[in-house]
Design an enzyme around this catalytic site. Structure first.
Site, PDB file in Angstrom:
ATOM      1  N   ASP A  31      -3.670  14.105   0.841  1.00 28.87           N
ATOM      2  CA  ASP A  31      -2.959  13.981  -0.616  1.00 28.87           C
ATOM      3  C   ASP A  31      -1.426  13.794  -0.446  1.00 28.87           C
ATOM      4  O   ASP A  31      -0.602  14.442   0.030  1.00 28.87           O
ATOM      5  CB  ASP A  31      -3.308  15.416  -1.467  1.00 28.87           C
ATOM      6  CG  ASP A  31      -2.833  15.309  -3.039  1.00 28.87           C
ATOM      7  OD1 ASP A  31      -2.082  14.313  -3.118  1.00 28.87           O
ATOM      8  OD2 ASP A  31      -3.083  16.018  -3.738  1.00 28.87           O
ATOM      9  N   ASN A  58      -0.600   2.881   1.349  1.00 22.73           N
ATOM     10  CA  ASN A  58      -1.337   2.055   0.118  1.00 22.73           C
ATOM     11  C   ASN A  58      -1.201   3.056  -1.205  1.00 22.73           C
ATOM     12  O   ASN A  58      -1.713   2.514  -2.328  1.00 22.73           O
ATOM     13  CB  ASN A  58      -2.603   1.414   0.175  1.00 22.73           C
ATOM     14  CG  ASN A  58      -3.557   2.592   0.386  1.00 22.73           C
ATOM     15  OD1 ASN A  58      -3.581   3.589   1.049  1.00 22.73           O
ATOM     16  ND2 ASN A  58      -4.770   2.387  -0.153  1.00 22.73           N
ATOM     17  N   TYR A 130       8.326   3.008 -12.508  1.00 19.94           N
ATOM     18  CA  TYR A 130       7.419   2.340 -11.297  1.00 19.94           C
ATOM     19  C   TYR A 130       8.237   1.185 -10.700  1.00 19.94           C
ATOM     20  O   TYR A 130       8.309   1.346  -9.398  1.00 19.94           O
ATOM     21  CB  TYR A 130       6.177   1.495 -12.120  1.00 19.94           C
ATOM     22  CG  TYR A 130       5.482   0.956 -11.016  1.00 19.94           C
ATOM     23  CD1 TYR A 130       4.366   1.626 -10.130  1.00 19.94           C
ATOM     24  CD2 TYR A 130       5.395  -0.658 -10.790  1.00 19.94           C
ATOM     25  CE1 TYR A 130       3.595   1.010  -9.189  1.00 19.94           C
ATOM     26  CE2 TYR A 130       4.577  -0.857  -9.910  1.00 19.94           C
ATOM     27  CZ  TYR A 130       3.772  -0.313  -8.929  1.00 19.94           C
ATOM     28  OH  TYR A 130       2.727  -0.937  -8.069  1.00 19.94           O
ATOM     29  N   LYS A 134       9.436   1.937  -6.687  1.00 16.06           N
ATOM     30  CA  LYS A 134       8.908   0.736  -5.754  1.00 16.06           C
ATOM     31  C   LYS A 134      10.149   0.031  -4.871  1.00 16.06           C
ATOM     32  O   LYS A 134      10.154  -0.404  -3.814  1.00 16.06           O
ATOM     33  CB  LYS A 134       7.913  -0.416  -6.306  1.00 16.06           C
ATOM     34  CG  LYS A 134       6.648   0.499  -6.509  1.00 16.06           C
ATOM     35  CD  LYS A 134       5.903   0.759  -5.322  1.00 16.06           C
ATOM     36  CE  LYS A 134       4.341   0.899  -5.682  1.00 16.06           C
ATOM     37  NZ  LYS A 134       3.626   1.261  -4.271  1.00 16.06           N
TER      38      LYS A 134
END
Length: 213
Positions: A31, A58, A130, A134
């Site tokens: 996890d 990923n 997001y 990233k």
């Protein structure tokens, strides 16, 4: 193949094995938000294989919390911090490989240059938490590339494109937005593993080329 759920891991394993792939395939519980599970997974890989040739980071998610601050925390926990801990936990195993490859799945939404281009296809797509998480991942990948040079660990950052997965918790909605098959992004990743993108080491790549940072 790392999975959070033993049941889903078994299902995924059965689906892949039905296609009679070359070599062997095994699963491991992990996890990305549980750092103890990350180090436990690294320990198990070390005990069973003694090294790691390729690590594909990923894990990723669009935050579902309410409020910007909570969305930021959720995005960074999964999209950034989890990848940092994964890298640190598995770096010693990568260092034992003669052909170590470290791959991070990022996004064109992380590109600061593209964010400022009004004619870009994703210009009106918000997702600020997001995007920021990233972009931070990209910097971590750059740091990992610099630090990995002495150990022979080569690094790539990959935009898989808009893919119909459960990234945002709604695969059907992504399909309606025109999301493509995960097979395409898988082929891009495979090309890295097989040496087809060695000229793009240290860059943010996609299936057809390179995106600007």
């Amino acid at each position: 193949m790392a999975c959070r759920s033993a049941e889903k891991a078994a299902q995924a394993l059965s689906k892949v094995q039905a296609n009679s792939p070359k070599g062997s395939l095994s699963t491991i519980l992990l996890d990305i938000t549980d750092h103890d599970s990350i180090y436990q997974a690294a320990k198990m890989v070390n005990e069973e294989f003694g090294r790691l040739d390729t690590l594909i980071n990923n894990a990723g998610a669009l935050p579902k919390s309410k409020g910007l601050a909570e969305q930021m925390r959720e995005a960074f926990e999964i999209n950034t911090l989890g990848q940092v801990i994964m890298t640190e936990a598995f770096r010693p195993l990568l260092a034992k490989s003669k052909d170590a490859r470290l791959i991070f799945l990022s996004s064109r939404l992380s590109s600061i240059s593209l964010r400022l281009q009004p004619d870009h296809e994703r210009y009106n797509v918000s997702h600020a938490p997001y995007r920021i998480s990233k972009a931070a991942l990209n910097m971590w990948a750059a740091c990992a590339a610099k630090e990995g040079k002495e150990q022979g660990i080569r690094v790539w950052t990959v935009d898989p494109g808009l893919v119909a997965t459960n990234l945002g918790g709604n695969k059907e909605a992504l399909e309606q937005m025109g999301a493509g098959s995960s097979d395409i992004s898988a082929q891009t990743i495979l090309s890295i593993i097989e040496g087809g993108r060695d000229t793009d080491i240290g860059k943010l790549i996609h299936k057809d080329g390179v995106y600007p940072w």
